[in-house]
Design an enzyme around this catalytic site. Sequence first.
Site, mmCIF file in Angstrom:
data_model
loop_
_atom_site.group_PDB
_atom_site.id
_atom_site.type_symbol
_atom_site.label_atom_id
_atom_site.label_comp_id
_atom_site.label_asym_id
_atom_site.label_seq_id
_atom_site.Cartn_x
_atom_site.Cartn_y
_atom_site.Cartn_z
ATOM 1 N N ARG A 5 22.731 49.701 34.295
ATOM 2 C CA ARG A 5 23.658 50.760 33.879
ATOM 3 C C ARG A 5 23.231 52.057 34.550
ATOM 4 O O ARG A 5 22.024 52.306 34.757
ATOM 5 C CB ARG A 5 23.634 50.960 32.358
ATOM 6 C CG ARG A 5 24.430 49.923 31.570
ATOM 7 C CD ARG A 5 25.949 50.076 31.759
ATOM 8 N NE ARG A 5 26.731 49.173 30.953
ATOM 9 C CZ ARG A 5 27.223 47.990 31.342
ATOM 10 N NH1 ARG A 5 26.954 47.542 32.551
ATOM 11 N NH2 ARG A 5 27.975 47.266 30.541
ATOM 12 N N HIS A 27 30.730 48.364 40.540
ATOM 13 C CA HIS A 27 30.519 47.653 39.268
ATOM 14 C C HIS A 27 31.110 46.234 39.332
ATOM 15 O O HIS A 27 31.929 45.848 38.503
ATOM 16 C CB HIS A 27 31.121 48.441 38.093
ATOM 17 C CG HIS A 27 30.516 48.063 36.767
ATOM 18 N ND1 HIS A 27 30.270 48.951 35.759
ATOM 19 C CD2 HIS A 27 30.082 46.861 36.286
ATOM 20 C CE1 HIS A 27 29.736 48.335 34.724
ATOM 21 N NE2 HIS A 27 29.606 47.049 35.023
HETATM 22 P P1 NAP Z 1 19.616 41.253 27.221
HETATM 23 O O1 NAP Z 1 19.617 39.770 27.213
HETATM 24 O O2 NAP Z 1 19.844 41.983 25.959
HETATM 25 O O3 NAP Z 1 18.225 41.715 27.877
HETATM 26 C C1 NAP Z 1 17.795 43.035 27.871
HETATM 27 C C2 NAP Z 1 16.375 43.081 28.361
HETATM 28 O O4 NAP Z 1 15.955 44.445 28.419
HETATM 29 C C3 NAP Z 1 15.403 42.371 27.403
HETATM 30 O O5 NAP Z 1 14.407 41.696 28.126
HETATM 31 C C4 NAP Z 1 14.796 43.537 26.626
HETATM 32 O O6 NAP Z 1 13.490 43.300 26.135
HETATM 33 C C5 NAP Z 1 14.751 44.594 27.696
HETATM 34 N N1 NAP Z 1 14.675 45.925 27.088
HETATM 35 C C6 NAP Z 1 15.567 46.551 26.301
HETATM 36 N N2 NAP Z 1 15.109 47.758 25.911
HETATM 37 C C7 NAP Z 1 13.885 47.888 26.464
HETATM 38 C C8 NAP Z 1 12.911 48.896 26.432
HETATM 39 N N3 NAP Z 1 13.088 50.022 25.739
HETATM 40 N N4 NAP Z 1 11.761 48.697 27.112
HETATM 41 C C9 NAP Z 1 11.561 47.551 27.799
HETATM 42 N N5 NAP Z 1 12.449 46.544 27.874
HETATM 43 C C10 NAP Z 1 13.608 46.717 27.218
HETATM 44 O O7 NAP Z 1 20.718 41.808 28.252
HETATM 45 P P2 NAP Z 1 21.349 41.067 29.529
HETATM 46 O O8 NAP Z 1 22.431 40.160 29.126
HETATM 47 O O9 NAP Z 1 20.240 40.526 30.355
HETATM 48 O O10 NAP Z 1 22.028 42.313 30.250
HETATM 49 C C11 NAP Z 1 21.290 43.435 30.681
HETATM 50 C C12 NAP Z 1 22.225 44.568 31.071
HETATM 51 O O11 NAP Z 1 22.876 44.265 32.300
HETATM 52 C C13 NAP Z 1 23.399 44.799 30.110
HETATM 53 O O12 NAP Z 1 22.988 45.561 28.978
HETATM 54 C C14 NAP Z 1 24.360 45.555 30.974
HETATM 55 O O13 NAP Z 1 24.093 46.934 30.869
HETATM 56 C C15 NAP Z 1 24.031 45.084 32.400
HETATM 57 N N6 NAP Z 1 25.134 44.315 33.011
HETATM 58 C C16 NAP Z 1 25.717 44.775 34.144
HETATM 59 C C17 NAP Z 1 26.738 44.056 34.746
HETATM 60 C C18 NAP Z 1 27.343 44.491 36.042
HETATM 61 O O14 NAP Z 1 28.358 43.942 36.467
HETATM 62 N N7 NAP Z 1 26.774 45.447 36.733
HETATM 63 C C19 NAP Z 1 27.189 42.860 34.164
HETATM 64 C C20 NAP Z 1 26.571 42.418 32.996
HETATM 65 C C21 NAP Z 1 25.538 43.154 32.420
HETATM 66 P P3 NAP Z 1 13.215 42.173 25.034
HETATM 67 O O15 NAP Z 1 13.385 40.861 25.779
HETATM 68 O O16 NAP Z 1 11.826 42.415 24.607
HETATM 69 O O17 NAP Z 1 14.262 42.370 23.977
#
Ligand code: NAP
Length: 310
Positions: free
Chosen positions: A225, A273
């Site tokens: 993001r 995006h």
């Molecule tokens: P997720 O499964 O919720 O994983 C988030 C990861 O970030 C987890 O490993 C979490 O740690 C870690 N995290 C969160 N807060 C943290 C902090 N304060 N310090 C350290 N680590 C932290 O999310 P996801 O499905 O992988 O998606 C990640 C992000 O990708 C989404 O939130 C979205 O913003 C982005 N995204 C972008 C697109 C695009 O087209 N560009 C598409 C989809 C998603 P823990 O494992 O310890 O909880």
Amino acid sequence: MSINVLFAARPDRWSSYEPSLRAAFAERDLPVTLSQEMPPETVDYIIYAPNSPLQDFTPYARAKAVLNLWAGVEQIVGNPTLKIPLARMVDPGMTQSMTEWVTGHVMRYHLGMDRHIVNPGHVWQAHTPPLASERRVCILGMGALGSAVAEKLITIGFEVHGWSRRKKDIAGVTTHHGEAGLEQALRVAQILVLLLPDTPATEDILNARTIGHLPQGAFVINPGRGPLIDDTALMAALDNGKLAGATLDVFRVEPLPEAHPFWAHPKVTVTPHIAAETRPSTAARVIAENIQRGETGAPLLNLVDRDSGY
Ligand code: NAP
């Protein structure tokens, strides 16, 4: 009795989602009435995109859950009218898309492809790239997407590091966690991939201080993001040579305004995006499974922790 499901996303999304959703409900024999419009007090589940006009959930008195079509929930998680469970999207199609997009951009920087693709002087440049095993890639965010990306990069041979909030054991990945682990993770990141959610704790996580921990000449790839990066600090680091390049898929303001300096910066690649769009055919199955779970009293998949914001 019918289960009433409201599709509350932009109207132009309806034609791509409707057939997949109907097929997924039929696969599970779910007696769903699906519509873009229904009286709020009759709605059982809300399939939702945060840019939908629906922002006040108060009238949806009997709804059991909001099923987000996006992985990121920063635009809905703080909505004070939302009192029912919120599930975010973890979609196999989206995950594959993210894996392919990140791998492509990692390979571009790893192999130094621009030397040959963008070579206006037609210079014979004998540059032998290192092997993947000699390249360290670090992923900030080891959730659904970060861990899938790590798995793919490992199969190519990269030395992969990952950073998350809580401690994790992931085969083949050197893991770091928490505030104390961030500096260690950044110090090795010749290529840094940001796959964190946008929360108050992750805003500006890449700033002048943390960029300082990266190796000289590192590359940054951000499909997470926009607010994860302090844009001014990133530009300064690209200009002074600390960073060799950045590929950015997400921005604080989208679409990225025409006058934004990222567009013209020779070391920045802007993509609009597109790293990982939700794929209706696979996402519809996840939604159907969650509705079935809701109806049978099983815990919903991919529930958002409202306190941590993701
Ligand atoms: P997720 O499964 O919720 O994983 C988030 C990861 O970030 C987890 O490993 C979490 O740690 C870690 N995290 C969160 N807060 C943290 C902090 N304060 N310090 C350290 N680590 C932290 O999310 P996801 O499905 O992988 O998606 C990640 C992000 O990708 C989404 O939130 C979205 O913003 C982005 N995204 C972008 C697109 C695009 O087209 N560009 C598409 C989809 C998603 P823990 O494992 O310890 O909880």
